[in-house]
Design a protein around this motif. Sequence first.
Motif, short mmCIF file in Angstrom:
data_model
loop_
_atom_site.label_atom_id
_atom_site.label_comp_id
_atom_site.label_asym_id
_atom_site.label_seq_id
_atom_site.Cartn_x
_atom_site.Cartn_y
_atom_site.Cartn_z
N LEU A 1 -17.26 -76.71 -91.34
CA LEU A 1 -17.51 -75.83 -92.47
C LEU A 1 -16.22 -75.72 -93.27
O LEU A 1 -15.16 -75.39 -92.73
N ILE A 2 -16.30 -76.03 -94.55
CA ILE A 2 -15.14 -75.95 -95.43
C ILE A 2 -15.41 -74.85 -96.44
O ILE A 2 -16.38 -74.90 -97.19
N LYS A 3 -14.55 -73.83 -96.44
CA LYS A 3 -14.61 -72.77 -97.45
C LYS A 3 -13.54 -73.10 -98.47
O LYS A 3 -12.36 -73.14 -98.16
N TYR A 4 -13.98 -73.35 -99.70
CA TYR A 4 -13.14 -73.89 -100.74
C TYR A 4 -13.01 -72.86 -101.86
O TYR A 4 -14.02 -72.35 -102.34
N ALA A 5 -11.78 -72.50 -102.24
CA ALA A 5 -11.55 -71.54 -103.31
C ALA A 5 -10.81 -72.22 -104.46
O ALA A 5 -9.70 -72.71 -104.29
N TRP A 6 -11.47 -72.28 -105.61
CA TRP A 6 -10.87 -72.81 -106.83
C TRP A 6 -11.31 -71.94 -107.99
O TRP A 6 -12.49 -71.89 -108.27
N PRO A 7 -10.43 -71.22 -108.63
CA PRO A 7 -9.03 -71.03 -108.29
C PRO A 7 -8.88 -70.03 -107.16
O PRO A 7 -9.72 -69.15 -106.99
N ALA A 8 -7.80 -70.15 -106.42
CA ALA A 8 -7.54 -69.24 -105.31
C ALA A 8 -6.63 -68.09 -105.74
O ALA A 8 -6.40 -67.16 -104.97
N ASP A 9 -6.10 -68.17 -106.93
CA ASP A 9 -5.20 -67.15 -107.47
C ASP A 9 -5.12 -67.35 -108.98
O ASP A 9 -5.86 -68.15 -109.53
N VAL B 1 -3.48 -74.88 -110.94
CA VAL B 1 -4.53 -74.10 -110.32
C VAL B 1 -4.32 -74.04 -108.81
O VAL B 1 -4.37 -75.07 -108.14
N PRO B 2 -4.06 -72.84 -108.25
CA PRO B 2 -3.94 -72.72 -106.80
C PRO B 2 -5.30 -72.96 -106.13
O PRO B 2 -6.32 -72.45 -106.58
N VAL B 3 -5.28 -73.75 -105.06
CA VAL B 3 -6.51 -74.09 -104.33
C VAL B 3 -6.30 -73.76 -102.85
O VAL B 3 -5.22 -74.00 -102.31
N LYS B 4 -7.32 -73.21 -102.21
CA LYS B 4 -7.28 -72.94 -100.76
C LYS B 4 -8.51 -73.57 -100.13
O LYS B 4 -9.61 -73.49 -100.68
N MET B 5 -8.29 -74.17 -98.96
CA MET B 5 -9.40 -74.70 -98.18
C MET B 5 -9.25 -74.20 -96.75
O MET B 5 -8.20 -74.39 -96.14
N MET B 6 -10.28 -73.53 -96.25
CA MET B 6 -10.31 -73.12 -94.86
C MET B 6 -11.32 -74.01 -94.15
O MET B 6 -12.50 -74.03 -94.52
N ILE B 7 -10.84 -74.78 -93.17
CA ILE B 7 -11.69 -75.74 -92.47
C ILE B 7 -11.95 -75.21 -91.07
O ILE B 7 -11.02 -75.04 -90.28
N GLN B 8 -13.22 -74.94 -90.77
CA GLN B 8 -13.62 -74.42 -89.46
C GLN B 8 -14.33 -75.54 -88.70
O GLN B 8 -15.34 -76.07 -89.17
N SER B 9 -13.78 -75.88 -87.54
CA SER B 9 -14.39 -76.93 -86.71
C SER B 9 -14.26 -76.53 -85.25
O SER B 9 -13.71 -75.48 -84.92
N TRP B 10 -14.73 -77.38 -84.36
CA TRP B 10 -14.63 -77.12 -82.92
C TRP B 10 -13.16 -77.08 -82.47
O TRP B 10 -12.84 -76.53 -81.44
N ARG B 11 -12.25 -77.65 -83.29
CA ARG B 11 -10.82 -77.65 -82.96
C ARG B 11 -10.14 -76.34 -83.35
O ARG B 11 -8.99 -76.13 -83.01
N GLY B 12 -10.83 -75.51 -84.10
CA GLY B 12 -10.25 -74.26 -84.58
C GLY B 12 -10.34 -74.17 -86.09
O GLY B 12 -11.09 -74.91 -86.72
N THR B 13 -9.53 -73.30 -86.68
CA THR B 13 -9.53 -73.10 -88.13
C THR B 13 -8.19 -73.52 -88.71
O THR B 13 -7.15 -73.14 -88.20
#
Length: 107
Positions: free
Chosen positions: A22-30, A43-55
């Motif tokens: 699961l990728i939570k993508y923020a554009w713009p992040a700020d 443009v600030p960008v943030k990606m939070m990647i959630q997988s079986w390995r963690g976040t």
Amino acid sequence: MMEYVGNAGVQYHDIIHMNGDLIKYAWPADKINWNPYSFTAEVPVKMMIQSWRGTQLKEFNSIDHIHSAEVVLFLAKLAGFKGKILTKEEPWKGCFEYSVVVELGLA
């Protein structure tokens, strides 16, 4: 366009990667940093990647060059292309709220 760049709110989009992450993508992040002299937006960008390995959290800046459709068409004409703005016609009208679709072809 400039009003949007100056007041863009953080928008999160959820995307499921083909491997199931699961990728939570923020554009713009700020706040977007607009340079009116070079027509660039940092443009600030943030990606939070959630997988079986963690976040994992990835942050970076996207440098976007923003020009009006009229400028793009003018420069394309100088380079030997013909073009038109498609978002003024159906079915393109209303499809892209903050965008302009331009068609270029050989003159």
